[in-house]
Write a protein that holds these residues in place. Structure first.
Motif, mmCIF file in Angstrom:
data_model
loop_
_atom_site.group_PDB
_atom_site.id
_atom_site.type_symbol
_atom_site.label_atom_id
_atom_site.label_comp_id
_atom_site.label_asym_id
_atom_site.label_seq_id
_atom_site.Cartn_x
_atom_site.Cartn_y
_atom_site.Cartn_z
ATOM 1 N N ASP A 280 102.504 12.241 23.894
ATOM 2 C CA ASP A 280 101.359 12.044 24.741
ATOM 3 C C ASP A 280 101.039 10.565 24.819
ATOM 4 O O ASP A 280 101.397 9.786 23.976
ATOM 5 N N ASP A 281 100.329 10.134 25.899
ATOM 6 C CA ASP A 281 99.751 8.799 25.990
ATOM 7 C C ASP A 281 100.770 7.671 25.926
ATOM 8 O O ASP A 281 100.576 6.687 25.225
ATOM 9 N N GLY A 282 101.819 7.746 26.664
ATOM 10 C CA GLY A 282 102.722 6.615 26.772
ATOM 11 C C GLY A 282 102.502 5.928 28.104
ATOM 12 O O GLY A 282 101.530 6.177 28.801
ATOM 13 N N ASP A 283 103.410 5.023 28.506
ATOM 14 C CA ASP A 283 103.330 4.417 29.822
ATOM 15 C C ASP A 283 103.709 5.459 30.850
ATOM 16 O O ASP A 283 104.789 5.999 30.842
ATOM 17 N N PRO B 77 90.502 -0.426 11.382
ATOM 18 C CA PRO B 77 90.425 -1.240 10.166
ATOM 19 C C PRO B 77 91.229 -0.630 9.034
ATOM 20 O O PRO B 77 91.424 0.590 8.979
ATOM 21 N N GLY B 78 91.693 -1.460 8.125
ATOM 22 C CA GLY B 78 92.452 -0.977 6.986
ATOM 23 C C GLY B 78 93.934 -0.863 7.295
ATOM 24 O O GLY B 78 94.404 -1.288 8.353
ATOM 25 N N PRO B 79 94.691 -0.272 6.383
ATOM 26 C CA PRO B 79 96.138 -0.110 6.583
ATOM 27 C C PRO B 79 96.423 0.697 7.847
ATOM 28 O O PRO B 79 95.674 1.607 8.199
ATOM 29 N N PRO B 80 97.516 0.394 8.551
ATOM 30 C CA PRO B 80 97.835 1.120 9.789
ATOM 31 C C PRO B 80 98.291 2.539 9.526
ATOM 32 O O PRO B 80 98.744 2.884 8.430
ATOM 33 N N ASN B 81 98.157 3.362 10.555
ATOM 34 C CA ASN B 81 98.654 4.746 10.559
ATOM 35 C C ASN B 81 97.994 5.641 9.508
ATOM 36 O O ASN B 81 98.591 6.609 9.041
ATOM 37 N N ALA C 128 94.017 10.305 5.441
ATOM 38 C CA ALA C 128 95.180 11.130 5.768
ATOM 39 C C ALA C 128 96.164 10.336 6.626
ATOM 40 O O ALA C 128 95.800 9.335 7.255
ATOM 41 N N ILE C 129 97.421 10.802 6.649
ATOM 42 C CA ILE C 129 98.451 10.170 7.462
ATOM 43 C C ILE C 129 98.168 10.453 8.933
ATOM 44 O O ILE C 129 97.899 11.589 9.318
ATOM 45 N N ASN C 130 98.211 9.439 9.762
ATOM 46 C CA ASN C 130 98.000 9.591 11.203
ATOM 47 C C ASN C 130 98.824 8.522 11.930
ATOM 48 O O ASN C 130 98.329 7.437 12.232
ATOM 49 N N LEU C 131 100.082 8.836 12.198
ATOM 50 C CA LEU C 131 100.953 7.872 12.864
ATOM 51 C C LEU C 131 100.485 7.648 14.298
ATOM 52 O O LEU C 131 100.391 8.586 15.084
ATOM 53 N N ARG C 132 100.201 6.399 14.610
ATOM 54 C CA ARG C 132 99.733 6.042 15.950
ATOM 55 C C ARG C 132 100.797 5.209 16.636
ATOM 56 O O ARG C 132 101.281 4.203 16.099
ATOM 57 N N LEU C 133 101.163 5.611 17.853
ATOM 58 C CA LEU C 133 102.221 4.925 18.577
ATOM 59 C C LEU C 133 101.890 3.454 18.794
ATOM 60 O O LEU C 133 102.751 2.581 18.643
ATOM 61 N N GLY C 134 100.632 3.183 19.131
ATOM 62 C CA GLY C 134 100.237 1.798 19.374
ATOM 63 C C GLY C 134 100.406 0.921 18.148
ATOM 64 O O GLY C 134 100.866 -0.224 18.234
ATOM 65 N N GLU C 135 100.034 1.440 16.982
ATOM 66 C CA GLU C 135 100.156 0.665 15.744
ATOM 67 C C GLU C 135 101.613 0.496 15.329
ATOM 68 O O GLU C 135 101.998 -0.548 14.791
#
Length: 326
Positions: free
Chosen positions: A133-136, A239-243, A267-274
């Motif tokens: 989801d949410d790409g170009d 803020p804080g460590p990514p993902n 919790a782990i949350n991999l974000r494409l932008g990050e």
């Protein structure tokens, strides 16, 4: 009038050739991008888990035995490897890029709540694929003549969560790369497959952490999903460590159903932008895709215009063919 229609047909044929060339370039760009993304996901998943175990819950991590720590690390590495393989499989080869199958039966490689993390074998390969989801994306509204069935495929992915997405989408096909509407649907579906793959690996990593009691077992998953969606929709750098996702939730008391406590959960949350932000090569590959989509947008608009001109010319010819001046 016949000459005008012939001229329009020639213009349409040239546009379709150009769009087919864009499709080839886009497929190659995504193959490079997804390969790089798979590598980055493996790295960022390990890094996020490291921060969670050492900064978020250091006491709980230290309470694990040496063997439990080792097997947790192996489980996380395995999940990252699986995600990378599934991202690359979306457009894996010339033979498969027009029909990427999502195997409905290969769910055994998820970290099941009844299994112990100690039993995870790094040598096993999983076959989980989920949508993104949410790409170009080129806005679908730019192409009002989109085929209904193709639009339905994207809608299905929109409606599917990381648990049931596999049962909703079985193939990702691009049967006519010269058709800008179909190419648009293919690109949007690919982006959604990518995003859901990130959601799935995040979910499974959190499940692995729950099994060794680093994360609370009573986390309301819908709350995490809503928080993750809000985080993903935000353009701001968290803020804080990514993902990693930081959220305060209410956890019920098992001894007293009327009592509950507010608990801060990481919790782990991999974000494409990050993930893209942290990898220069990946960011460059995304820019290449974005530039190609700009070309597709222009060609698609020209294609729609020419199709409209042809319809008008045909209607005028049909009118004159039966008109009688009496």
């Amino acid at each position: 009038m016949a000459r005008a229609i012939e001229r329009i047909d020639r213009d349409i044929a040239l546009l379709k050739e150009a769009i087919a060339a864009i499709a080839t370039e886009l497929q190659k760009s995504y193959a490079i991008y997804l390969d790089l993304l798979g590598q980055a996901v493996r790295q960022q998943l390990i890094l996020a888990t490291y921060h969670l175990c050492t900064q978020g819950y250091p006491e709980k991590f230290l309470s694990l035995s040496l063997n439990q720590r080792h097997n947790l690390q192996q489980a996380i590495r395995k999940l990252g490897k699986q995600a990378g393989e599934q991202l690359l499989a979306i457009v894996s080869s010339e033979e498969n890029q027009n029909a990427v199958a999502v195997d409905e039966e290969d769910e055994g490689d998820e970290v099941d709540e009844g299994d112990e993390v100690d039993e995870v074998d790094e040598g096993d390969d999983g076959d989980e694929v989920d949508e993104g989801d949410d790409g170009d994306e080129v806005d679908a509204k730019q192409f009002p003549d989109r085929v209904g069935d193709e639009e339905d495929e994207v809608d299905k992915i929109d409606a599917g969560g990381h648990r049931n997405a596999k049962s909703q989408i079985s193939t990702l096909k691009l049967t006519d790369p010269s058709n800008p509407m179909q190419l648009l649907v293919w690109q949007q579906s690919l982006e959604k497959l990518t995003q859901h793959t990130l959601k799935k690996v995040s979910h499974d990593a959190n499940a692995a952490l729950q099994k060794v009691n680093i994360l609370p077992n009573k986390i309301p998953e819908p709350i995490l999903e809503v928080a993750a969606a809000a985080s993903e929709a935000s353009a701001e750098v968290m803020p804080g460590p990514p993902n990693l996702l930081n959220v305060v939730i209410e956890i019920p008391n098992e001894q007293d159903a009327e009592e509950s406590s507010l608990t801060k959960v990481m919790a782990i949350n991999l974000r494409l932008g990050e993930i893209e932000f942290a990898d220069a090569k990946l960011s460059s590959a995304r820019r290449q895709i974005r530039n190609t989509l700009i070309q597709l947008k222009k060609l698609g608009q020209d294609y729609q215009k020419k199709q409209r001109e042809r319809s008008i010319a045909e209607a005028e010819a049909a009118w004159r063919a039966i008109w009688d001046d009496d």
